[in-house]
Design a protein around this motif. Structure first.
Motif, mmCIF file in Angstrom:
data_model
loop_
_atom_site.group_PDB
_atom_site.id
_atom_site.type_symbol
_atom_site.label_atom_id
_atom_site.label_comp_id
_atom_site.label_asym_id
_atom_site.label_seq_id
_atom_site.Cartn_x
_atom_site.Cartn_y
_atom_site.Cartn_z
ATOM 1 N N PHE A 191 0.921 -1.179 0.099
ATOM 2 C CA PHE A 191 -0.026 -0.175 0.015
ATOM 3 C C PHE A 191 1.003 1.248 -0.059
ATOM 4 N N VAL A 192 1.959 1.296 0.804
ATOM 5 C CA VAL A 192 2.765 2.387 1.006
ATOM 6 C C VAL A 192 3.411 2.608 -0.395
ATOM 7 N N ILE A 193 4.084 1.692 -0.895
ATOM 8 C CA ILE A 193 4.807 1.610 -2.234
ATOM 9 C C ILE A 193 3.778 2.441 -3.340
ATOM 10 N N GLN A 194 2.613 1.670 -3.342
ATOM 11 C CA GLN A 194 1.810 2.112 -4.242
ATOM 12 C C GLN A 194 1.558 3.822 -4.040
ATOM 13 N N VAL A 195 1.142 4.129 -2.968
ATOM 14 C CA VAL A 195 0.783 5.650 -2.822
ATOM 15 C C VAL A 195 1.943 6.325 -3.279
ATOM 16 N N ASP A 196 3.370 6.088 -2.856
ATOM 17 C CA ASP A 196 4.441 6.709 -3.021
ATOM 18 C C ASP A 196 4.849 6.652 -4.414
ATOM 19 N N ARG A 197 4.270 5.493 -5.106
ATOM 20 C CA ARG A 197 4.345 5.724 -6.746
ATOM 21 C C ARG A 197 3.530 6.807 -7.347
ATOM 22 N N MET A 198 2.204 6.913 -6.772
ATOM 23 C CA MET A 198 1.385 7.890 -7.139
ATOM 24 C C MET A 198 1.855 9.207 -7.221
ATOM 25 N N LEU A 199 2.377 9.615 -6.031
ATOM 26 C CA LEU A 199 2.886 10.657 -5.312
ATOM 27 C C LEU A 199 4.116 11.074 -6.267
ATOM 28 N N GLY A 200 5.170 10.080 -6.366
ATOM 29 C CA GLY A 200 6.364 10.548 -6.917
ATOM 30 C C GLY A 200 7.336 9.579 -6.124
ATOM 31 N N GLN A 201 8.625 9.485 -6.724
ATOM 32 C CA GLN A 201 9.555 8.623 -5.833
ATOM 33 C C GLN A 201 9.979 9.314 -4.649
ATOM 34 N N GLY A 202 9.834 8.736 -3.510
ATOM 35 C CA GLY A 202 10.445 9.198 -2.378
ATOM 36 C C GLY A 202 9.377 10.360 -1.619
ATOM 37 N N GLU A 203 8.260 10.773 -2.373
ATOM 38 C CA GLU A 203 7.765 12.031 -1.941
ATOM 39 C C GLU A 203 6.893 11.676 -0.763
ATOM 40 N N LEU A 204 6.203 10.436 -0.572
ATOM 41 C CA LEU A 204 5.377 10.071 0.502
ATOM 42 C C LEU A 204 6.308 10.350 1.618
ATOM 43 N N ALA A 205 7.392 9.700 1.773
ATOM 44 C CA ALA A 205 8.278 9.840 2.916
ATOM 45 C C ALA A 205 8.643 11.467 3.261
ATOM 46 N N ARG A 206 9.032 12.231 2.342
ATOM 47 C CA ARG A 206 8.979 13.533 2.539
ATOM 48 C C ARG A 206 7.780 14.373 3.037
ATOM 49 N N PHE A 207 6.669 14.144 2.514
ATOM 50 C CA PHE A 207 5.300 14.722 2.899
ATOM 51 C C PHE A 207 5.143 14.168 4.320
ATOM 52 N N ILE B 136 10.508 11.943 -11.309
ATOM 53 C CA ILE B 136 9.439 12.378 -12.103
ATOM 54 C C ILE B 136 8.455 13.185 -11.364
ATOM 55 N N HIS B 137 8.482 14.351 -11.568
ATOM 56 C CA HIS B 137 7.719 15.365 -10.730
ATOM 57 C C HIS B 137 6.084 15.230 -11.187
ATOM 58 N N LYS B 138 5.764 15.312 -12.499
ATOM 59 C CA LYS B 138 4.419 15.640 -12.811
ATOM 60 C C LYS B 138 4.428 15.241 -14.314
ATOM 61 N N TYR B 139 3.089 14.645 -14.583
ATOM 62 C CA TYR B 139 2.612 14.659 -16.028
ATOM 63 C C TYR B 139 1.789 15.809 -16.399
ATOM 64 N N VAL B 140 1.821 16.391 -17.449
ATOM 65 C CA VAL B 140 0.874 17.588 -17.837
ATOM 66 C C VAL B 140 0.405 16.977 -19.044
ATOM 67 N N GLY B 141 -0.659 16.083 -19.486
ATOM 68 C CA GLY B 141 -0.959 15.695 -20.446
ATOM 69 C C GLY B 141 0.220 15.037 -21.214
ATOM 70 N N ASP B 142 0.630 15.629 -22.391
ATOM 71 C CA ASP B 142 1.650 14.888 -23.127
ATOM 72 C C ASP B 142 3.000 15.731 -22.921
ATOM 73 N N LEU C 106 -0.647 5.249 -25.870
ATOM 74 C CA LEU C 106 0.715 5.427 -26.560
ATOM 75 C C LEU C 106 1.498 6.343 -25.354
ATOM 76 N N LEU C 107 0.900 7.282 -24.773
ATOM 77 C CA LEU C 107 1.492 8.106 -23.723
ATOM 78 C C LEU C 107 2.085 7.140 -22.674
ATOM 79 N N ASN C 108 1.136 6.366 -21.946
ATOM 80 C CA ASN C 108 1.361 5.341 -20.992
ATOM 81 C C ASN C 108 2.346 4.409 -21.382
ATOM 82 N N ASP C 109 2.651 3.810 -22.622
ATOM 83 C CA ASP C 109 3.757 2.986 -23.098
ATOM 84 C C ASP C 109 4.971 3.806 -23.153
#
Length: 342
Positions: free
Chosen positions: A123-139, A196-202, A177-180
């Motif tokens: 659960f923690v790894i998945q939430v961290d992946r959604m926020l970004g690498q290491g961001e959960l711990a920093r948060f 990876i900080h953020k995706y903004v569309g393409d 395509l974007l996901n790939d």
């Protein structure tokens, strides 16, 4: 051995060592320190290895694309198999007064304990992946609770011809395509210690601290590593989408303010001149038809590797800035031998 592989192996070993210590403490309470330590080591090594070498790599793309709940359920089921296998292996290696494996209450309790820890870790790894690498711990540590002024390197990736591609493929296939593409470039970004900080569309925003991004010119190497990663999948893209995706890249280093943004929906944001300039450079790259641009402010802070070339361009007058910005176009140096004279 590649640096990225060394880091992944070191991460697995470190997690396994910590788990062995926890297992030893559990084993002390259960009456067998050695068996507990071995069990903890085997469980952590197998689960961490699965996460690092399968889930986080291109081979795990299909698993990563499952929904949040199905992903946790699938990974928990896989973890249960790995935990049981580790328990059985440890029982054979360190039998506690009996031959073979006995599925007794102690083994069941240890399995449930390990599964609970693994499910929580999933659960923690998945939430961290959604926020970004290491961001959960920093948060959690409150790293972004108070705004902080800091230097950051930004790499912006902008999909070339995205409007036409989206029109031709349609919304669903364009998203696929974007996901790939984002999956394929993630490994290169991790190899070069980017976040990876953020995706903004393409568009994708990648960032480094100067200490990480300037060392070995990682931020610059990342650009070409991404191109190589996509090139290796050229056949796949042409077969599935009838085209090969390519990005424009801009690199800039400057000062931003980092902090939490929003109330009902919060996110970690970088606000300030550096990210604004990087966004303006994306527009400049389109107008100049240059696939790779870097600000001189960044190039002045690193040692340019011999494999790459930075060609100074006319300073750019960017909207919102009074002084023109010195920039350079990035290319590879052609190291192929010249043909022999006829």
């Amino acid at each position: 051995m590649q640096a990225g592989l060394k880091r992944r192996l070191f991460l697995v070993v470190r997690i396994a060592a910590i788990s062995a210590l926890v297992g030893a403490l559990y084993g002390y309470a259960a009456g067998s320190v050695l068996r507990g330590a071995l069990t903890g080591f085997l469980i952590a090594a197998s689960i961490a290895g699965f996460e690092v070498f399968i889930v986080s790599r291109p081979v795990g793309a299909g698993l990563r694309r499952l929904g949040f709940v199905p992903l946790i359920a699938a990974k928990t089921a896989i973890y249960l198999v790995l935990i049981m296998a580790a328990q059985v292996a440890a029982a054979f290696a360190v039998p506690s007064g009996y031959a073979g494996v006995r599925l007794d209450a102690d083994l069941a309790a240890a399995t449930l304990f390990s599964l609970a820890i693994a499910a929580a870790m999933t659960f923690v790894i998945q939430v961290d992946r959604m926020l970004g690498q290491g961001e959960l711990a920093r948060f959690v540590r409150g790293r972004y609770h108070h705004p902080r002024v800091e230097e950051r390197i930004f790499l912006l990736l902008d999909l070339v011809g995205s409007t036409g591609i989206a029109e031709r493929l349609g919304g669903e296939r364009f998203l696929a395509l974007l996901n790939d593409a984002y999956d394929d470039v993630a490994g290169a970004i991790l190899e070069q210690r980017g976040e990876i900080h953020k995706y903004v569309g393409d568009e994708m925003i990648v960032t480094w601290t100067p200490a990480r991004g300037l060392a070995g010119a990682r931020c610059l190497r990342c650009v070409f590593a991404i191109e190589d990663a996509l090139a290796r999948r050229a056949t796949y893209y042409r077969q599935h989408y009838g085209m090969m995706p390519s990005f424009r890249y801009v690199l800039h280093l400057g000062t931003v303010v980092s902090g939490e943004l929003g109330s009902l929906k919060q996110e970690i944001a970088y606000i300030g001149d550096a990210i604004n300039v990087a966004a303006r450079l994306v527009d400049a790259g389109r107008s100049l038809d240059r696939p790779r641009l870097a600000s001189q402010a960044l190039l002045d802070r690193l040692t340019l590797p011999a494999a790459f070339r930075a060609t100074p361009l006319e300073p750019l007058a960017l909207r919102g800035r009074q002084a023109p910005l010195a920039v350079a176009a990035l290319d590879r140096v052609d190291t192929a031998p010249a043909p022999a004279p006829g």
